[in-house]
Design an enzyme around this catalytic site. Structure first.
Site, mmCIF file in Angstrom:
data_model
loop_
_atom_site.group_PDB
_atom_site.id
_atom_site.type_symbol
_atom_site.label_atom_id
_atom_site.label_comp_id
_atom_site.label_asym_id
_atom_site.label_seq_id
_atom_site.Cartn_x
_atom_site.Cartn_y
_atom_site.Cartn_z
ATOM 1 N N TRP A 166 0.984 -1.125 -0.049
ATOM 2 C CA TRP A 166 -0.042 0.170 0.010
ATOM 3 C C TRP A 166 1.072 1.349 -0.037
ATOM 4 O O TRP A 166 2.009 1.191 0.676
ATOM 5 C CB TRP A 166 -0.792 0.044 1.301
ATOM 6 C CG TRP A 166 -2.325 -0.364 1.006
ATOM 7 C CD1 TRP A 166 -2.511 -1.669 0.851
ATOM 8 C CD2 TRP A 166 -3.445 0.151 1.030
ATOM 9 N NE1 TRP A 166 -4.155 -1.749 0.784
ATOM 10 C CE2 TRP A 166 -4.522 -0.443 0.746
ATOM 11 C CE3 TRP A 166 -3.646 1.742 1.107
ATOM 12 C CZ2 TRP A 166 -5.883 0.072 0.835
ATOM 13 C CZ3 TRP A 166 -5.042 2.393 0.996
ATOM 14 C CH2 TRP A 166 -6.002 1.540 0.777
ATOM 15 N N PHE A 211 -1.232 -3.710 7.734
ATOM 16 C CA PHE A 211 -1.905 -4.416 8.676
ATOM 17 C C PHE A 211 -1.365 -5.922 8.666
ATOM 18 O O PHE A 211 -1.097 -6.542 9.676
ATOM 19 C CB PHE A 211 -3.328 -4.609 8.327
ATOM 20 C CG PHE A 211 -4.221 -5.478 9.409
ATOM 21 C CD1 PHE A 211 -4.492 -4.644 10.609
ATOM 22 C CD2 PHE A 211 -4.593 -6.723 9.240
ATOM 23 C CE1 PHE A 211 -5.227 -5.550 11.798
ATOM 24 C CE2 PHE A 211 -5.253 -7.393 10.269
ATOM 25 C CZ PHE A 211 -5.552 -6.671 11.244
ATOM 26 N N GLU A 212 -0.782 -6.371 7.502
ATOM 27 C CA GLU A 212 -0.289 -7.523 7.378
ATOM 28 C C GLU A 212 1.335 -7.578 7.802
ATOM 29 O O GLU A 212 1.906 -8.707 7.613
ATOM 30 C CB GLU A 212 -0.353 -8.178 5.897
ATOM 31 C CG GLU A 212 -1.730 -8.543 5.555
ATOM 32 C CD GLU A 212 -2.734 -7.363 5.312
ATOM 33 O OE1 GLU A 212 -2.318 -6.509 4.900
ATOM 34 O OE2 GLU A 212 -3.958 -7.731 5.680
ATOM 35 N N VAL A 249 0.621 4.498 6.351
ATOM 36 C CA VAL A 249 -0.589 4.604 6.693
ATOM 37 C C VAL A 249 -0.999 5.893 6.684
ATOM 38 O O VAL A 249 -0.762 6.488 7.745
ATOM 39 C CB VAL A 249 -1.044 3.750 7.922
ATOM 40 C CG1 VAL A 249 -2.571 3.604 8.115
ATOM 41 C CG2 VAL A 249 -0.487 2.337 8.005
ATOM 42 N N THR A 288 -11.982 8.272 7.403
ATOM 43 C CA THR A 288 -12.365 7.394 8.622
ATOM 44 C C THR A 288 -11.273 7.099 9.386
ATOM 45 O O THR A 288 -9.955 7.354 9.271
ATOM 46 C CB THR A 288 -12.932 6.202 7.940
ATOM 47 O OG1 THR A 288 -11.697 5.556 7.193
ATOM 48 C CG2 THR A 288 -14.215 6.496 7.173
ATOM 49 N N HIS A 315 -9.488 4.393 9.968
ATOM 50 C CA HIS A 315 -8.910 3.118 9.544
ATOM 51 C C HIS A 315 -7.442 3.152 10.073
ATOM 52 O O HIS A 315 -6.811 2.184 10.519
ATOM 53 C CB HIS A 315 -9.046 2.949 8.192
ATOM 54 C CG HIS A 315 -8.197 3.777 7.320
ATOM 55 N ND1 HIS A 315 -8.892 5.066 6.928
ATOM 56 C CD2 HIS A 315 -6.855 3.628 6.872
ATOM 57 C CE1 HIS A 315 -7.826 5.734 6.185
ATOM 58 N NE2 HIS A 315 -6.562 4.753 6.102
ATOM 59 N N ARG A 331 9.075 12.323 4.347
ATOM 60 C CA ARG A 331 9.758 11.346 5.111
ATOM 61 C C ARG A 331 10.423 10.014 4.633
ATOM 62 O O ARG A 331 10.690 9.153 5.132
ATOM 63 C CB ARG A 331 8.681 10.978 6.344
ATOM 64 C CG ARG A 331 8.782 12.186 7.251
ATOM 65 C CD ARG A 331 7.544 11.891 8.162
ATOM 66 N NE ARG A 331 7.130 13.083 8.965
ATOM 67 C CZ ARG A 331 6.703 14.114 8.723
ATOM 68 N NH1 ARG A 331 6.621 14.663 7.300
ATOM 69 N NH2 ARG A 331 6.808 15.190 9.909
HETATM 70 N N1 RBF Z 1 -2.721 -0.135 4.268
HETATM 71 C C1 RBF Z 1 -1.655 0.600 4.254
HETATM 72 O O1 RBF Z 1 -0.556 0.001 4.523
HETATM 73 N N2 RBF Z 1 -1.717 1.985 4.299
HETATM 74 C C2 RBF Z 1 -3.087 2.679 4.133
HETATM 75 O O2 RBF Z 1 -3.015 3.898 4.016
HETATM 76 C C3 RBF Z 1 -3.994 1.589 4.144
HETATM 77 N N3 RBF Z 1 -5.142 2.280 4.111
HETATM 78 C C4 RBF Z 1 -6.223 1.656 4.286
HETATM 79 C C5 RBF Z 1 -7.522 1.896 4.237
HETATM 80 C C6 RBF Z 1 -8.686 1.310 4.478
HETATM 81 C C7 RBF Z 1 -10.131 1.999 4.374
HETATM 82 C C8 RBF Z 1 -8.683 -0.163 4.287
HETATM 83 C C9 RBF Z 1 -9.799 -1.121 4.682
HETATM 84 C C10 RBF Z 1 -7.357 -0.715 4.139
HETATM 85 C C11 RBF Z 1 -6.246 0.215 4.404
HETATM 86 N N4 RBF Z 1 -5.184 -0.412 4.053
HETATM 87 C C12 RBF Z 1 -3.713 0.255 4.150
HETATM 88 C C13 RBF Z 1 -4.848 -1.926 4.053
HETATM 89 C C14 RBF Z 1 -4.613 -2.681 5.220
HETATM 90 O O3 RBF Z 1 -3.335 -2.411 5.786
HETATM 91 C C15 RBF Z 1 -4.779 -4.023 4.948
HETATM 92 O O4 RBF Z 1 -4.045 -4.749 3.828
HETATM 93 C C16 RBF Z 1 -6.070 -4.612 4.674
HETATM 94 O O5 RBF Z 1 -6.963 -4.136 5.501
HETATM 95 C C17 RBF Z 1 -6.608 -6.001 4.457
HETATM 96 O O6 RBF Z 1 -6.090 -6.773 5.770
#
Ligand code: RBF
Length: 175
Positions: A31, A66-67, A90, A95, A97, A136
């Site tokens: 991401w 998240f992983e 992130v 929202t 999240h 950064r």
């Molecule tokens: N993962 C990131 O590494 N950076 C993000 O900014 C990010 N934003 C997300 C926003 C939303 C609304 C969702 C549902 C997931 C996001 N994720 C992001 C992905 C998250 O880390 C993960 O890969 C997924 O939720 C699947 O478990």
């Protein structure tokens, strides 16, 4: 303390232990990949500069931040490592999240570090905007991938120095 005042990207190179003896794992979230891959470049460059060899750097990619803890756990279980660096970005949205993801990653990596007796390094940017992220990841505030690499080397060296002379019988730190 604000990280802007703790810019370790301009660190004192003479004070960093050699990374030569260490095998380092790196987990990169895809991401915001333009940011996380820039963090990765800075991270690997720094490890190599301090003596790590390319074949001692083991990289895996995961879908999102998240992983990162699960990916780090899988990587650590697959081979003998001295530290695992986790890189992600992130960005705050409309929202909450970001709060849930950041909290889960921080807690997950803390748990792994304590349970495994091996350092898992939090190299996750948590910016309000893409602009802050760029600053950064090689911009005005340095490259946090560099700082993650320096932290990993220091923690691996600390772990190694404290383990020297310890009997391997009894507590096992292997995951
Ligand atoms: N993962 C990131 O590494 N950076 C993000 O900014 C990010 N934003 C997300 C926003 C939303 C609304 C969702 C549902 C997931 C996001 N994720 C992001 C992905 C998250 O880390 C993960 O890969 C997924 O939720 C699947 O478990």
């Amino acid at each position: 303390m604000a990280s802007a005042h703790q810019n370790l990207s301009t660190y004192d190179e003479s004070n960093i232990p050699s990374a030569e003896p260490f095998a380092i794992g790196i987990v990169v979230a895809d991401w915001n990949r333009e940011i996380t891959h820039a963090l990765y470049e800075g991270c690997v460059e720094t490890l190599l500069k301090h003596g790590a060899s390319e074949d001692q750097i083991h990289t895996v990619q995961v879908p999102g931040s998240f992983e990162l803890p699960a990916g780090a756990r899988l990587l650590a279980a697959s081979r003998k490592l001295d530290a695992v660096i986790c890189l992600g970005c992130v960005i705050k949205g409309e929202t909450r999240h970001n709060e849930y993801i950041n909290q889960a990653v921080a807690q997950g990596l803390t748990n792994l570090s304590i349970a495994s007796n091996m350092p898992f390094i939090f190299g996750v940017l948590t910016p309000d905007s893409m602009e802050q992220a760029v600053e950064r990841a090689g911009g005005a505030h340095g490259n946090k991938g560099v700082e993650a690499a320096v932290t990993a080397i220091r923690m691996a060296a600390l772990r190694s120095s404290l383990r020297k002379g310890k009997s391997s019988i009894g507590f096992s730190s292997k995951l």
